[in-house]
Design an enzyme around this catalytic site. Structure first.
Site, PDB file in Angstrom:
ATOM      1  N   GLY A  70      -2.796  -6.779   0.699  1.00  0.00           N
ATOM      2  CA  GLY A  70      -1.931  -7.695   1.417  1.00  0.00           C
ATOM      3  C   GLY A  70      -0.595  -8.024   0.821  1.00  0.00           C
ATOM      4  O   GLY A  70      -0.459  -7.428  -0.244  1.00  0.00           O
ATOM      5  N   GLU A  86       0.686  -3.422   5.191  1.00  0.00           N
ATOM      6  CA  GLU A  86       0.310  -3.585   3.926  1.00  0.00           C
ATOM      7  C   GLU A  86      -0.847  -2.928   3.602  1.00  0.00           C
ATOM      8  O   GLU A  86      -0.953  -2.184   2.230  1.00  0.00           O
ATOM      9  CB  GLU A  86       0.077  -5.330   3.487  1.00  0.00           C
ATOM     10  N   GLU A  90      -0.660  -0.091   0.336  1.00  0.00           N
ATOM     11  CA  GLU A  90      -1.376  -0.637  -0.657  1.00  0.00           C
ATOM     12  C   GLU A  90      -2.714   0.354  -0.929  1.00  0.00           C
ATOM     13  O   GLU A  90      -2.942   0.484  -1.952  1.00  0.00           O
ATOM     14  CB  GLU A  90      -1.990  -1.887  -0.673  1.00  0.00           C
ATOM     15  N   GLU A 140      -5.459  -0.022  -8.684  1.00  0.00           N
ATOM     16  CA  GLU A 140      -6.613   0.835  -8.326  1.00  0.00           C
ATOM     17  C   GLU A 140      -6.959   0.297  -7.114  1.00  0.00           C
ATOM     18  O   GLU A 140      -6.541  -0.900  -6.578  1.00  0.00           O
ATOM     19  CB  GLU A 140      -7.919   0.474  -9.260  1.00  0.00           C
TER      20      GLU A 140
END
Length: 260
Positions: A70, A86, A90, A140
């Site tokens: 997020g 996002e 990400e 990660e």
């Protein structure tokens, strides 16, 4: 400027310090457990590990903790658009249909100020997450079972958000044919049982005697028949078991049909 806007004094109101989107993405993982036994299925959630430093080299808020993917919503975006962006930025995951389920606005949930989060969820087959990779401010990205995730020291109030998202996953599994997304086109009843048990906690699902008596009467599945002969398989048992498939029945539940 209109008179009503001239009379509006923004200084009278506290406005949020930021607006974010968070995304809880769930999947069901299959693990082989031995011959003549259907794979063990577990519900997992995808999390990112927040980077210790920002891209500017500054200490990152909640750095090193596991969190939902997020980030902040741009002025030209909706919360949904930001969630999709996002998730892609990400984790590298895209093409996932997310649903909004709640807003988290309690003061103190974020050390940076009054940050409001618009939360989303999705439950997708694992193959939609195979290209996941850590990117931007994530060190990660990984999948965790529900037993594992609630033992983690999660960032912000993400433990609460995940717990709330689980309720919506249970509702989807209970009221729709969501289970078919995690089954082969033709399946045995034990495979269906395994998928349902990853999310639902109904007593009749846990007791084989009740499940295998009730399941064949479910209106949205039917026996696989070819040339008038029931089709069976010993894929998961020494004795051949009947194959089933989902039909076109579309469950529709209305509170007005309930008997009180």
């Amino acid at each position: 400027m209109s008179e009503d806007l001239l009379s509006y004094d923004v200084s009278k109101y506290r406005t949020p310090d930021g607006y974010t989107s968070d995304i809880a993405v769930f999947t069901i993982i299959s693990t082989e457990v031995g011959p003549y036994k259907p794979p063990e299925k577990t519900l997992n959630i995808m999390l990112i590990k927040r980077a210790e430093k920002t891209i500017d080299g500054e200490p990152n808020i909640e750095g090193g903790k596991w969190a939902l993917p997020g980030g902040f919503i741009k002025p030209e975006e909706t919360a949904y658009e930001a969630a999709v962006r996002e998730l892609r930025e990400e984790t590298g995951v895209e093409g996932v249909k997310v649903k909004n389920f709640g807003v988290y606005d309690k003061l103190g949930r974020d050390k940076r100020g009054w940050i409001i989060s618009n939360a989303h969820y999705a439950i997708v087959p694992e193959n939609e997450l195979v290209k996941r990779r850590a990117a931007t401010d994530a060190d990660e990205v990984a999948l965790f079972s529900m037993d594992e995730v609630f033992k983690l020291n999660l960032a912000f109030d993400h433990k609460l958000i995940i717990d709330d998202a689980l309720w919506f996953i249970k509702k989807d599994m209970s009221l729709t044919t969501l289970a078919k997304n995690f089954l082969p086109k033709e399946f045995v009843l034990s495979e269906l049982q395994g998928v349902l048990l990853t999310v639902m906690d109904e007593p009749w699902l846990k007791l084989d005697s009740q499940f295998f008596r009730k399941a064949p009467t479910l209106p949205f599945i039917e026996k696989v028949v070819k040339d008038g002969e029931p089709q069976k398989t010993n894929r998961w048992s020494k004795n051949k078991a009947q194959l089933y498939r989902f039909n076109d029945f579309d469950p529709y539940v209305s509170i007005y049909n309930a008997k009180y």
